[in-house]
Design a protein around this motif. Structure first.
Motif, short mmCIF file in Angstrom:
data_model
loop_
_atom_site.label_atom_id
_atom_site.label_comp_id
_atom_site.label_asym_id
_atom_site.label_seq_id
_atom_site.Cartn_x
_atom_site.Cartn_y
_atom_site.Cartn_z
N MET A 39 11.10 -37.32 -16.75
CA MET A 39 11.23 -36.13 -17.85
C MET A 39 12.95 -36.18 -17.71
SD MET A 39 8.36 -33.01 -18.10
CE MET A 39 9.02 -32.51 -17.04
N VAL A 40 13.30 -35.70 -18.60
CA VAL A 40 14.75 -34.97 -19.30
C VAL A 40 14.39 -33.63 -19.32
CG1 VAL A 40 16.59 -35.22 -20.10
CG2 VAL A 40 15.59 -36.93 -20.34
N VAL A 41 14.93 -33.19 -17.70
CA VAL A 41 15.21 -31.36 -17.80
C VAL A 41 16.42 -30.59 -18.53
CG1 VAL A 41 13.55 -32.24 -16.31
CG2 VAL A 41 15.89 -31.66 -15.54
N SER A 42 17.23 -32.19 -18.91
CA SER A 42 18.76 -30.34 -19.13
C SER A 42 19.78 -31.50 -19.34
CB SER A 42 19.26 -30.05 -17.43
OG SER A 42 20.71 -29.18 -18.30
N VAL A 43 20.58 -31.14 -20.75
CA VAL A 43 21.30 -31.98 -20.75
C VAL A 43 22.79 -31.30 -20.94
CG1 VAL A 43 20.12 -33.84 -21.76
CG2 VAL A 43 20.84 -31.89 -23.63
N LEU A 44 24.24 -31.95 -21.10
CA LEU A 44 25.45 -31.42 -21.06
C LEU A 44 25.91 -31.98 -22.15
CD1 LEU A 44 26.02 -29.37 -18.21
CD2 LEU A 44 25.43 -28.60 -19.99
N PRO A 45 26.56 -31.18 -23.39
CA PRO A 45 26.63 -30.63 -24.09
C PRO A 45 24.86 -30.34 -24.56
CG PRO A 45 27.91 -31.99 -24.67
CD PRO A 45 28.04 -32.36 -24.04
N GLU A 46 24.50 -29.43 -25.07
CA GLU A 46 22.80 -28.71 -24.65
C GLU A 46 23.22 -28.76 -26.21
OE1 GLU A 46 22.43 -24.49 -24.22
OE2 GLU A 46 22.37 -25.00 -21.87
N ASP A 47 21.84 -29.14 -27.05
CA ASP A 47 21.30 -29.49 -27.52
C ASP A 47 21.65 -28.09 -29.07
OD1 ASP A 47 19.87 -30.78 -30.53
OD2 ASP A 47 18.02 -30.02 -30.43
N GLY A 48 22.47 -28.90 -29.82
CA GLY A 48 23.14 -27.69 -31.15
C GLY A 48 24.32 -26.95 -30.39
N THR A 49 24.91 -28.42 -29.42
CA THR A 49 26.29 -27.21 -29.41
C THR A 49 27.05 -27.54 -30.34
OG1 THR A 49 25.38 -27.27 -27.00
CG2 THR A 49 27.96 -27.10 -27.56
N ARG A 50 28.43 -26.49 -31.14
CA ARG A 50 29.50 -26.67 -31.83
C ARG A 50 30.07 -26.75 -30.53
NH1 ARG A 50 27.82 -27.57 -37.07
NH2 ARG A 50 29.88 -26.63 -37.21
N ASP A 51 31.93 -27.22 -31.51
CA ASP A 51 32.61 -27.52 -31.14
C ASP A 51 33.35 -27.65 -30.12
OD1 ASP A 51 34.99 -26.19 -32.10
OD2 ASP A 51 35.47 -24.00 -30.94
N VAL A 52 32.14 -28.90 -29.96
CA VAL A 52 32.73 -29.91 -28.15
C VAL A 52 34.53 -30.04 -28.30
CG1 VAL A 52 31.71 -31.26 -27.05
CG2 VAL A 52 29.72 -29.97 -28.22
N ALA A 53 34.51 -30.45 -27.27
CA ALA A 53 36.28 -30.88 -26.99
C ALA A 53 35.94 -32.58 -26.96
CB ALA A 53 36.31 -30.37 -25.35
N GLY A 54 37.20 -32.60 -27.43
CA GLY A 54 37.31 -34.01 -27.45
C GLY A 54 36.81 -35.78 -26.68
N ARG A 55 36.96 -34.77 -24.85
CA ARG A 55 37.11 -35.68 -24.31
C ARG A 55 35.88 -34.14 -23.68
NH1 ARG A 55 40.67 -38.97 -23.40
NH2 ARG A 55 42.93 -38.85 -24.57
N ALA A 56 35.11 -33.99 -24.16
CA ALA A 56 33.75 -33.48 -23.04
C ALA A 56 32.92 -35.14 -22.77
CB ALA A 56 32.67 -32.84 -24.75
N VAL A 57 32.26 -34.40 -21.71
CA VAL A 57 31.58 -35.86 -21.11
C VAL A 57 30.02 -35.26 -20.82
CG1 VAL A 57 30.83 -36.79 -18.64
CG2 VAL A 57 33.39 -36.42 -19.17
N ILE A 58 28.91 -36.82 -21.00
CA ILE A 58 27.64 -36.39 -21.20
C ILE A 58 26.95 -36.22 -20.11
CG2 ILE A 58 25.91 -36.79 -22.68
CD1 ILE A 58 28.33 -35.98 -24.84
N THR A 59 26.23 -35.34 -20.15
CA THR A 59 25.56 -35.09 -18.61
C THR A 59 23.63 -35.23 -19.34
OG1 THR A 59 27.36 -34.65 -17.35
CG2 THR A 59 25.50 -34.38 -16.33
#
Length: 706
Positions: A39-59
């Motif tokens: 199972m996936v227990v957590s993600v970043l940015p979270e689902d539905g997040t707005r205004d994500v920065a241009g160089r954000a890293v997906i986790t």
């Protein structure tokens, strides 16, 4: 920022593990009841997040190890479980066996919704499988302006000012330049000019081709959906507009001090404007009446738009300052004339005692005990004279923590001898001298004070209102003079009659330490001389006081009373501390190049007054400090049987140039300084002088043997 991101991820994992552990402890399930799927227990940015920065890293964080731990070279062979739509190039990386990250090669497209999916079928290390796709989405930030210069609604903007704008991401420069406008509000046109972008295209400077319009409100920005970021196709959804106002036409708005005022104090004299002015345009336009002793200095302060007119201001004087028409702002716009008047305040109230210091010696044989005081701009003087017990005076002057012995002294009301007032008849702003007869009214047959210690205070209603301290002074009224020379373990005193100078023989003198404890006493010889041994002290500046009070003679001598007779008053250097050692150091030459050796030698002697001997120590600490004060050499060198030491210091080839110091610091019994010696040498890229010598023989040929 990368470290902070990893720490945050680790924190999330720890919280997840703690949560799972708590659940296990509470429910106490059988190990075979564990969830059968990955199972996936957590993600970043979270689902539905707005205004994500241009160089954000997906986790992405999984509930169990997905990949084995491998070496760096094998990481490219690990599965890449993430699908991103719309697609973007980037690098996937497993931080550990259960945490996956994705870093884009370029910034995320602005104003874009990205959908991310971990595909079903991903298999963990233990064989469990992700049963279904895990999907979530986020929306990236819109391009926007984060700063402008001039700032929003800034006033008095210079007409030659450039406009600056900064964005939150790299921009499509062509779209920005085509859409940008800078114009007076209500104007149809646009200000012409050139753009200069920074290296990453996140900001620009716009340089107008002509001066801006004076006294105008400007708007700058671009319309909605007119500009694009460097990446992506979605324009900035909202436009942007900022406003500022240019400098007004110059006007005079007042003065300091105000016209017709009589201020209680004057900080400076200035004419205030509504905008900045050209200070050079004021020359020959300022007239001051009455005229000052010299031409005033003019300064223009941009921070408050004021012309400061600096000249010496006499007290209680009405000045009229006139500015003739013709002064201009930096753009040539002129202002009219201006005139204002003010009356300067009188001098601050002042008191003073014309004494040599906080403690004064007064001859008891004089017919009067007198001293001068001065005052200015006070209504009257309030004076108090007290008698002072000898012990209280001694403790005041012996206090090592107080340079002024009068500062903390509070006389007892029972010791008050007299209080009197002197009314001031001095004109305003003039200093008046008053000669005080301190003994007047105390005795029937004389006005001189009896031998002893006295304390005089002086104040006035005006200085008390201004919260000035009272003026205070100790008077030593004596008929004996004690010339006192003290060392660390003995004292030499010469007692003489203060009036005649004759020696005072066969009288007892007592010596007290800093706590007013008697440490020695003795009787003067026929020459008035007394030599006494004292308990040894390590500090020659420890205060001790000598007192002669035999009923006929009275005198006081303090070990630190030396005003006017210190060696430096005569240009002679001195050191009163006894030295235990003497150290002499020298080098083979005074100047060296980087990379060269420094040969040095030193001699150490133990010192007993003028007797020198080889010291008992076997080594000495030697340090060398470079031009920056950094320690570059630190050794214990062995002393020879002759009390000498030597060594060689190799200067580094890249050493700094300047003055270097060789230092020897030896232990000392003194509190305030250490003993030893030092020598300086220079490190420089010098060039040895070259000489060309030509010789001319007297004769062209010489016979052997001549």
């Amino acid at each position: 920022m990368q470290k902070i991101r990893y720490l945050f991820i680790v924190l999330l994992v720890c919280i997840g593990v703690m949560s799972l552990s708590a659940q296990t402890d509470d429910d106490e399930p059988d190990p075979q009841d564990a969830p059968p799927e990955l199972m996936v227990v957590s993600v970043l940015p979270e689902d539905g997040t707005r205004d994500v920065a241009g160089r954000a890293v997906i986790t992405v964080i999984f509930n169990r190890p997905v990949v084995p731990l491998v070496i760096v070279e094998e990481m490219d062979e690990l599965p890449q479980p993430l699908t991103i739509s719309p697609a973007i190039e980037g690098k996937g990386e497993w931080l550990n066996s259960s945490i996956y990250t994705f870093t884009p090669d370029v910034i995320w497209s602005p104003s874009t919704t990205y959908t991310l999916m971990v595909n079903a079928g991903l298999t963990a290390v233990d064989g469990t499988v992700l049963a279904k796709d895990y999907m979530w989405s986020f929306t990236t930030t819109d391009p926007r302006v984060i700063e402008t210069r001039p700032r929003q609604n800034e006033n008095t903007v210079a007409l030659n000012r450039n406009f600056q704008m900064t964005f939150n991401m790299p921009m499509n420069t062509e779209s920005v330049e085509q859409a940008f406008f800078l114009r007076p509000v209500g104007s149809e046109g646009n200000t012409a000019g050139t753009f200069e972008w920074n290296r990453d295209n996140t900001g620009f400077i716009f340089r107008p081709s002509e001066l801006l319009v004076i006294d105008s409100r400007y708007e700058a920005g671009f319309a909605p959906r007119a500009v694009f970021a460097a990446m992506g196709e979605n324009p900035m959804p909202n436009g942007f507009t900022t406003h500022f106002t240019t400098v007004p036409y110059p006007e005079i708005i007042g003065s300091d001090p105000p016209d017709g005022s009589s201020p209680s104090y004057i900080w400076d004299v200035s004419i205030k404007f509504n905008t900045f002015m050209d200070v050079t345009s004021f020359h020959d336009l300022i007239t001051i009446s009455p005229a000052p002793a010299r031409e005033p200095d003019l300064y223009f302060y941009d921070w408050n738009n004021s012309l400061v007119i600096s000249f010496y201001i006499y007290p209680s004087t009405t000045y009229t300052i006139t500015l003739a028409p013709g002064a201009t702002d930096p753009y040539g716009n002129k202002v009219g004339g201006y005139e204002f008047s003010f009356t300067s305040p009188p001098y601050e109230p002042q008191l003073g005692m014309r004494t040599a210091g906080y403690v004064g010696l007064y001859n008891a044989n004089n017919p009067k005990t007198e001293l001068f005081v001065t005052h200015m701009n006070v209504s009257y003087l309030d004076l108090n004279l007290y008698s002072v017990p000898l012990a209280e005076f001694a403790l005041s002057v012996l206090d090592e923590d107080n340079y002024d012995p009068t500062y903390n002294y509070r006389p007892s009301p029972d010791d008050l001898l007299k209080n009197w007032q002197i009314e001031s008849v001095a004109p305003e702003n003039y200093v008046r001298f008053e000669l005080l007869d301190l003994g007047a009214g105390l005795y029937e047959d004389k006005t001189a004070l009896d031998p002893g210690i006295y304390f005089l205070t002086m104040s006035s209603p005006e200085t008390r209102r201004a919260q000035y301290d009272d003026y205070k002074h100790f008077l030593v009224v004596a008929n004996a003079n004690l010339v006192t020379k003290m060392s660390i373990d003995n004292v030499l005193i010469w007692a003489t009659d203060l009036q005649t100078g004759a020696p005072i023989a066969n009288t007892t003198i007592k010596i007290y330490d800093g706590r007013y404890s008697e440490v020695a006493r003795g009787t003067t010889d026929e020459n008035g001389m007394l030599y006494l041994d004292l308990p040894r002290t390590n500090d020659v500046y420890d205060k001790r006081i000598a007192i002669l009070d035999d009923g006929t003679y009275f005198g006081v001598g303090l070990s630190t009373w030396s005003n006017g007779i210190e060696s430096y008053n005569f240009g002679v250097p001195s050191n009163y501390y006894p030295q235990q050692y003497s150290v002499y150091i020298y080098t083979d030459r005074p100047i060296y190049r980087p990379g060269q050796p420094v040969h040095f030698r030193g001699v150490v002697r133990e010192k007993d007054d003028v007797v020198y001997s080889i010291p008992a120590m076997t080594t000495v600490p030697v340090q060398i400090y470079d031009d920056s004060g950094e320690l570059v050499y630190d050794k214990e060198l062995t002393l020879t049987e002759f009390g000498t030491f030597s060594d060689t210091f190799d200067i580094a080839s890249e050493a700094g140039l300047g003055s270097y110091r060789i230092n020897v610091e030896l232990p000392s019994r003194q509190r305030w300084y250490s003993e030893g010696g030092s020598v300086y040498f220079a490190v420089a890229e010098y060039r040895l002088p070259e000489f060309q010598v030509e010789t001319v023989p007297v004769t062209s040929e010489v016979v052997q043997g001549d």
